[in-house]
Motif scaffolding. Structure first.
Motif, PDB file in Angstrom:
ATOM      1  N   MET A   1      10.100  -1.933 -11.903  1.00  0.00           N
ATOM      2  CA  MET A   1      11.305  -1.479 -11.219  1.00  0.00           C
ATOM      3  C   MET A   1      12.451  -2.438 -11.507  1.00  0.00           C
ATOM      4  O   MET A   1      12.254  -3.644 -11.521  1.00  0.00           O
ATOM      5  N   ASN A   2      13.630  -1.890 -11.647  1.00  0.00           N
ATOM      6  CA  ASN A   2      14.811  -2.740 -11.801  1.00  0.00           C
ATOM      7  C   ASN A   2      15.384  -3.082 -10.421  1.00  0.00           C
ATOM      8  O   ASN A   2      14.904  -2.590  -9.403  1.00  0.00           O
ATOM      9  N   ALA A   3      16.396  -3.911 -10.397  1.00  0.00           N
ATOM     10  CA  ALA A   3      16.952  -4.395  -9.127  1.00  0.00           C
ATOM     11  C   ALA A   3      17.474  -3.248  -8.256  1.00  0.00           C
ATOM     12  O   ALA A   3      17.306  -3.269  -7.030  1.00  0.00           O
ATOM     13  N   THR A   4      18.066  -2.244  -8.859  1.00  0.00           N
ATOM     14  CA  THR A   4      18.591  -1.115  -8.089  1.00  0.00           C
ATOM     15  C   THR A   4      17.468  -0.342  -7.422  1.00  0.00           C
ATOM     16  O   THR A   4      17.546  -0.012  -6.228  1.00  0.00           O
ATOM     17  N   ASP A   5      16.404  -0.070  -8.160  1.00  0.00           N
ATOM     18  CA  ASP A   5      15.261   0.651  -7.588  1.00  0.00           C
ATOM     19  C   ASP A   5      14.577  -0.173  -6.506  1.00  0.00           C
ATOM     20  O   ASP A   5      14.157   0.365  -5.475  1.00  0.00           O
ATOM     21  N   LEU A   6      14.455  -1.476  -6.739  1.00  0.00           N
ATOM     22  CA  LEU A   6      13.859  -2.350  -5.740  1.00  0.00           C
ATOM     23  C   LEU A   6      14.683  -2.352  -4.456  1.00  0.00           C
ATOM     24  O   LEU A   6      14.132  -2.302  -3.352  1.00  0.00           O
ATOM     25  N   THR A   7      16.000  -2.385  -4.603  1.00  0.00           N
ATOM     26  CA  THR A   7      16.880  -2.373  -3.431  1.00  0.00           C
ATOM     27  C   THR A   7      16.722  -1.081  -2.647  1.00  0.00           C
ATOM     28  O   THR A   7      16.626  -1.108  -1.413  1.00  0.00           O
ATOM     29  N   LYS A   8      16.673   0.045  -3.336  1.00  0.00           N
ATOM     30  CA  LYS A   8      16.502   1.340  -2.651  1.00  0.00           C
ATOM     31  C   LYS A   8      15.175   1.391  -1.909  1.00  0.00           C
ATOM     32  O   LYS A   8      15.108   1.869  -0.772  1.00  0.00           O
ATOM     33  N   THR A   9      14.125   0.897  -2.539  1.00  0.00           N
ATOM     34  CA  THR A   9      12.806   0.887  -1.903  1.00  0.00           C
ATOM     35  C   THR A   9      12.802  -0.020  -0.681  1.00  0.00           C
ATOM     36  O   THR A   9      12.300   0.367   0.390  1.00  0.00           O
ATOM     37  N   LEU A  10      13.359  -1.209  -0.823  1.00  0.00           N
ATOM     38  CA  LEU A  10      13.427  -2.125   0.311  1.00  0.00           C
ATOM     39  C   LEU A  10      14.240  -1.521   1.445  1.00  0.00           C
ATOM     40  O   LEU A  10      13.841  -1.608   2.617  1.00  0.00           O
ATOM     41  N   ALA A  11      15.345  -0.894   1.122  1.00  0.00           N
ATOM     42  CA  ALA A  11      16.181  -0.265   2.149  1.00  0.00           C
ATOM     43  C   ALA A  11      15.395   0.776   2.939  1.00  0.00           C
ATOM     44  O   ALA A  11      15.476   0.822   4.175  1.00  0.00           O
ATOM     45  N   GLN A  12      14.626   1.586   2.248  1.00  0.00           N
ATOM     46  CA  GLN A  12      13.827   2.621   2.927  1.00  0.00           C
ATOM     47  C   GLN A  12      12.825   1.995   3.889  1.00  0.00           C
ATOM     48  O   GLN A  12      12.664   2.465   5.020  1.00  0.00           O
ATOM     49  N   ILE A  13      12.163   0.935   3.439  1.00  0.00           N
ATOM     50  CA  ILE A  13      11.170   0.270   4.294  1.00  0.00           C
ATOM     51  C   ILE A  13      11.838  -0.335   5.521  1.00  0.00           C
ATOM     52  O   ILE A  13      11.369  -0.158   6.655  1.00  0.00           O
ATOM     53  N   LEU A  14      12.937  -1.050   5.308  1.00  0.00           N
ATOM     54  CA  LEU A  14      13.625  -1.687   6.427  1.00  0.00           C
ATOM     55  C   LEU A  14      14.174  -0.656   7.407  1.00  0.00           C
ATOM     56  O   LEU A  14      14.028  -0.812   8.627  1.00  0.00           O
TER      57      LEU A  14
END
Length: 159
Positions: A1-14
């Motif tokens: 995953m790139n930084a953008t995808d990681l950020t989206k995934t983290l946002a969903q979890i949070l």
């Protein structure tokens, strides 16, 4: 995953937990914070970031004991742990990431060569640390550290 995808995934979890994240960055100089806040709506889950580049800043902003820095060095898992815990506690956030390292091209040593980065991830119940050696130039080390920090937090929160 790139930084953008990681950020989206983290946002969903949070967001699913109604949690916020805080950052304590040294060698990345705010790159993780910038990456997270590129996503629209990040104010719902991003609490704040501390860019504590100097040892003094680590002590003043994050309550990292000066003796800890003197004993182990700023680039150490002990300091990364204290930075993550200080960021989480001082911000009132649910989770925090810390990053401290040697991005280069100078500043490395035989013990801690350029590319050495120490990370901390703090939750209310635990703090984990890791040290990773990244290759490449300064920007590559900083980018790899950013992506690694996010990926590891996602893994921690999924477990």
């Amino acid at each position: 995953m790139n930084a953008t995808d990681l950020t989206k995934t983290l946002a969903q979890i949070l967001l699913s937990r109604n949690w916020t994240v805080s950052l304590a960055e040294s060698c990345t100089g705010g790159l993780v914070c910038a990456t997270l806040t590129e996503l629209a709506g990040s104010s719902e889950w991003f609490e704040r970031g501390y860019i504590t580049y100097s040892n003094e800043a680590k002590t003043e902003c994050l309550d990292v004991p000066a003796q800890l820095i003197e004993t182990y060095g700023a680039v150490s898992e002990q300091v990364a742990k204290a930075m993550a815990e200080g960021a989480r506690i001082n911000s009132g956030g649910n989770v925090a990431i810390s990053i401290t390292g040697v991005a280069g091209p100078s500043g490395g040593s035989a013990e801690k060569p350029v590319g050495t980065v120490c990370f901390g991830w703090a939750t209310e119940n635990q703090t984990l640390t890791k040290t990773v050696h990244f290759g490449g130039d300064r920007q590559m080390v900083r980018q790899q550290a950013t992506e690694f920090a996010l990926a590891e937090l996602i893994a921690l929160l999924r477990n």
